[in-house]
Design a protein around this motif. Structure first.
Motif, PDB file in Angstrom:
ATOM      1  N   LEU A 134      45.061  38.172  52.251  1.00  0.00           N
ATOM      2  CA  LEU A 134      43.510  37.625  52.152  1.00  0.00           C
ATOM      3  C   LEU A 134      43.607  38.115  50.360  1.00  0.00           C
ATOM      4  N   GLU A 135      43.231  37.813  49.538  1.00  0.00           N
ATOM      5  CA  GLU A 135      43.334  38.431  48.278  1.00  0.00           C
ATOM      6  C   GLU A 135      41.312  37.815  47.756  1.00  0.00           C
ATOM      7  N   LYS A 136      40.722  39.345  47.306  1.00  0.00           N
ATOM      8  CA  LYS A 136      39.416  38.734  46.847  1.00  0.00           C
ATOM      9  C   LYS A 136      38.894  38.117  45.657  1.00  0.00           C
ATOM     10  N   GLY A 137      40.632  38.199  44.388  1.00  0.00           N
ATOM     11  CA  GLY A 137      40.695  38.073  43.865  1.00  0.00           C
ATOM     12  C   GLY A 137      41.279  36.018  43.127  1.00  0.00           C
ATOM     13  N   PRO A 138      41.999  36.620  41.823  1.00  0.00           N
ATOM     14  CA  PRO A 138      42.960  35.160  41.948  1.00  0.00           C
ATOM     15  C   PRO A 138      44.220  36.314  42.436  1.00  0.00           C
ATOM     16  N   ILE A 139      45.216  35.460  42.250  1.00  0.00           N
ATOM     17  CA  ILE A 139      46.913  35.540  42.483  1.00  0.00           C
ATOM     18  C   ILE A 139      47.106  37.602  41.859  1.00  0.00           C
ATOM     19  N   VAL A 140      47.484  38.454  42.411  1.00  0.00           N
ATOM     20  CA  VAL A 140      48.116  39.527  42.138  1.00  0.00           C
ATOM     21  C   VAL A 140      46.355  39.778  40.806  1.00  0.00           C
ATOM     22  N   ASN A 141      45.504  39.720  41.897  1.00  0.00           N
ATOM     23  CA  ASN A 141      44.248  40.825  41.212  1.00  0.00           C
ATOM     24  C   ASN A 141      44.000  40.916  40.219  1.00  0.00           C
ATOM     25  N   SER A 142      44.774  42.574  40.343  1.00  0.00           N
ATOM     26  CA  SER A 142      44.859  44.004  39.215  1.00  0.00           C
ATOM     27  C   SER A 142      45.661  43.938  38.155  1.00  0.00           C
ATOM     28  N   LEU A 143      46.963  42.794  38.867  1.00  0.00           N
ATOM     29  CA  LEU A 143      47.599  42.636  36.776  1.00  0.00           C
ATOM     30  C   LEU A 143      47.052  41.996  36.357  1.00  0.00           C
ATOM     31  N   PHE A 144      45.989  41.004  36.661  1.00  0.00           N
ATOM     32  CA  PHE A 144      45.624  39.702  35.707  1.00  0.00           C
ATOM     33  C   PHE A 144      43.883  40.650  35.369  1.00  0.00           C
ATOM     34  N   ASN A 145      43.790  41.815  36.010  1.00  0.00           N
ATOM     35  CA  ASN A 145      42.705  42.748  34.898  1.00  0.00           C
ATOM     36  C   ASN A 145      42.954  43.952  34.350  1.00  0.00           C
ATOM     37  N   TYR A 146      44.202  43.163  34.213  1.00  0.00           N
ATOM     38  CA  TYR A 146      45.171  44.708  33.022  1.00  0.00           C
ATOM     39  C   TYR A 146      44.821  43.928  31.485  1.00  0.00           C
ATOM     40  N   PRO A 147      45.049  45.001  30.667  1.00  0.00           N
ATOM     41  CA  PRO A 147      45.260  44.564  29.660  1.00  0.00           C
ATOM     42  C   PRO A 147      45.670  43.610  29.063  1.00  0.00           C
ATOM     43  N   THR A 148      45.227  42.782  28.307  1.00  0.00           N
ATOM     44  CA  THR A 148      45.476  41.087  27.796  1.00  0.00           C
ATOM     45  C   THR A 148      46.659  41.293  27.466  1.00  0.00           C
ATOM     46  N   ASN A 149      47.511  42.634  26.517  1.00  0.00           N
ATOM     47  CA  ASN A 149      49.080  42.625  25.917  1.00  0.00           C
ATOM     48  C   ASN A 149      49.737  44.226  26.360  1.00  0.00           C
ATOM     49  N   MET A 150      49.488  43.819  28.017  1.00  0.00           N
ATOM     50  CA  MET A 150      50.268  45.034  28.594  1.00  0.00           C
ATOM     51  C   MET A 150      51.133  45.104  28.763  1.00  0.00           C
ATOM     52  N   GLN A 151      52.088  45.799  28.593  1.00  0.00           N
ATOM     53  CA  GLN A 151      53.783  45.610  28.556  1.00  0.00           C
ATOM     54  C   GLN A 151      53.901  46.986  29.709  1.00  0.00           C
ATOM     55  N   PHE A 152      55.356  46.278  30.668  1.00  0.00           N
ATOM     56  CA  PHE A 152      55.135  47.183  31.875  1.00  0.00           C
ATOM     57  C   PHE A 152      55.920  48.537  31.167  1.00  0.00           C
ATOM     58  N   PHE A 153      56.383  49.077  32.723  1.00  0.00           N
ATOM     59  CA  PHE A 153      56.635  51.073  31.596  1.00  0.00           C
ATOM     60  C   PHE A 153      58.586  49.892  32.785  1.00  0.00           C
ATOM     61  N   SER A 154      58.661  49.360  33.519  1.00  0.00           N
ATOM     62  CA  SER A 154      59.481  48.932  34.943  1.00  0.00           C
ATOM     63  C   SER A 154      59.901  48.142  33.971  1.00  0.00           C
ATOM     64  N   SER A 155      61.713  47.454  33.663  1.00  0.00           N
ATOM     65  CA  SER A 155      62.251  46.773  33.667  1.00  0.00           C
ATOM     66  C   SER A 155      62.069  44.782  34.517  1.00  0.00           C
ATOM     67  N   SER A 156      62.678  44.162  33.867  1.00  0.00           N
ATOM     68  CA  SER A 156      62.145  43.224  34.900  1.00  0.00           C
ATOM     69  C   SER A 156      62.665  43.218  36.378  1.00  0.00           C
ATOM     70  N   GLU A 157      63.304  43.490  36.344  1.00  0.00           N
ATOM     71  CA  GLU A 157      64.701  43.599  37.428  1.00  0.00           C
ATOM     72  C   GLU A 157      63.654  44.361  38.591  1.00  0.00           C
ATOM     73  N   ARG A 158      63.027  45.408  37.842  1.00  0.00           N
ATOM     74  CA  ARG A 158      62.816  46.691  39.316  1.00  0.00           C
ATOM     75  C   ARG A 158      61.341  46.102  39.586  1.00  0.00           C
ATOM     76  N   LEU A 159      60.676  44.676  38.937  1.00  0.00           N
ATOM     77  CA  LEU A 159      59.234  44.314  39.128  1.00  0.00           C
ATOM     78  C   LEU A 159      59.991  42.915  40.272  1.00  0.00           C
ATOM     79  N   GLU A 160      60.962  42.556  40.609  1.00  0.00           N
ATOM     80  CA  GLU A 160      61.415  41.999  41.305  1.00  0.00           C
ATOM     81  C   GLU A 160      61.271  42.275  42.954  1.00  0.00           C
ATOM     82  N   ILE A 161      60.546  40.913  43.491  1.00  0.00           N
ATOM     83  CA  ILE A 161      61.152  41.187  44.875  1.00  0.00           C
ATOM     84  C   ILE A 161      61.008  39.494  45.401  1.00  0.00           C
ATOM     85  N   ASP A 162      61.601  40.182  47.024  1.00  0.00           N
ATOM     86  CA  ASP A 162      62.458  39.584  47.541  1.00  0.00           C
ATOM     87  C   ASP A 162      63.849  38.893  47.163  1.00  0.00           C
TER      88      ASP A 162
END
Length: 324
Positions: A32-60
């Motif tokens: 159950l998600e109150k907004g769109p898929i990954v709602n919190s990330l959707f509301n991040y700044p438009t140009n935001m860059q993660f501190f983590s590398s892409s492989e560390r954000l992978e799931i499964d």
């Protein structure tokens, strides 16, 4: 709607990971998600860059390919969206959870669109919904925002950015580069030590050359339509011309919701929710926590990269109980 093995509250990366794990193990579930898929990330700044590398954000162990080593917001949105759609996850979007009540051995979950019953509940709601307020006069003015989106909006304007963490520093630099006159107001003596290592020297240099004015050891006293009052490190009250205020002073979990669920919260400043670190089960039987919400006010403690494991831990514990 039937009885689900797991009701997952929150459709962010960790909620999605929990759904994937449940699906793999043959458990019935709903996200159950109150907004769109990954709602919190959707509301991040438009140009935001993660501190983590892409492989560390992978799931499964699903590969996350990005243009740079550290992906940006839009790449993350695409990655998690494709996981949801490709795996046909049972996720209900724009459906806010309003109430959860434990009746006998099951949970009755009421939402803005319906009601569901679950043997187990996982809360993976993050911490991005409730900003830490300044609690000063004028904070309710339209010119004040606690979330930052796109720097173009502030071009040619006098803006005050309150805060010293990644969100505040990113906003200050981006808005300055788009032509805003930026003033940075920092409660402490320096730019935050946890600011991204490739960004921190940039903001320090901009401050030293006075491209961005910074007031350290300073606090906001009041906000007016055309100015902002601050108390500087000498205890003096200064009135600065101002068009917009970005109060980026951090966020906190919805403790009211956690308490409604019956979860114990520590009385100290950390406000840590009670759970078993080996199973992620709270003091309420069959109710689990996953992701950053586990850290209470220590919102820097848990990230996607170190809480991905929560999904496997929780589902393993549920399966173990089912077999007993």
């Amino acid at each position: 709607m039937g009885l689900f093995d797991i009701v997952i509250i929150g459709g962010g990366p960790i909620g999605i990971a929990c759904g994937l794990e449940a699906q793999k193990k043959g458990l019935s579930y709903i996200i159950l998600e109150k907004g769109p898929i990954v709602n919190s990330l959707f509301n991040y700044p438009t140009n935001m860059q993660f501190f983590s590398s892409s492989e560390r954000l992978e799931i499964d162990e699903i590969p996350f390919i990005s243009k740079e080593a550290k992906p940006k917001r839009d790449e993350a949105l695409e990655y998690y969206r494709r996981i949801v759609t490709s795996n046909k996850l049972n996720i209900h979007l724009f459906e806010k959870v309003l109430d959860v009540e434990k009746v006998d051995q099951t949970f009755q979950v009421k939402t803005s669109k319906g009601a569901y019953e679950g043997k187990n509940v996982i809360v993976a709601t993050g911490f991005y919904d409730i900003p830490n307020l300044l609690n000063v006069p004028g904070e309710d003015l339209d010119k004040v925002a606690h979330y930052y989106g796109n720097p173009h909006y502030y071009a040619g304007q006098k803006i005050a950015v309150v805060g010293a963490s990644n969100s505040a520093i990113d906003a200050a630099l981006e808005c300055w580069r788009k032509g805003a006159e930026v003033t940075l107001i920092v409660r402490g003596p320096e730019v935050g030590q946890r600011v991204k290592y490739w960004v921190r020297p940039d903001i320090i240099n901009r401050i030293e050359e006075k491209s961005i004015m910074a007031y350290f050891n300073s606090t906001v006293k009041a906000i007016h339509e055309d100015s902002i009052e601050i108390i500087n490190e000498d205890g003096e009250t200064l009135s600065l011309p101002n068009d917009f205020v970005l109060a980026l002073t951090g966020y906190k979990p919805n403790f009211k919701f956690l308490k409604m669920l019956g979860i114990h919260i520590s009385d100290d400043k950390k406000r840590l929710p009670e759970y078993n670190p080996g199973t992620m089960e709270t003091n309420v039987k069959n109710l689990y926590l996953a992701g950053v919400i586990c850290g209470g006010m220590e919102t820097h403690k848990w990230f996607i990269e170190n809480s991905r494991i929560h999904a496997k831990m929780i589902v393993a514990h549920i399966l173990d109980k089912n077999h007993k």
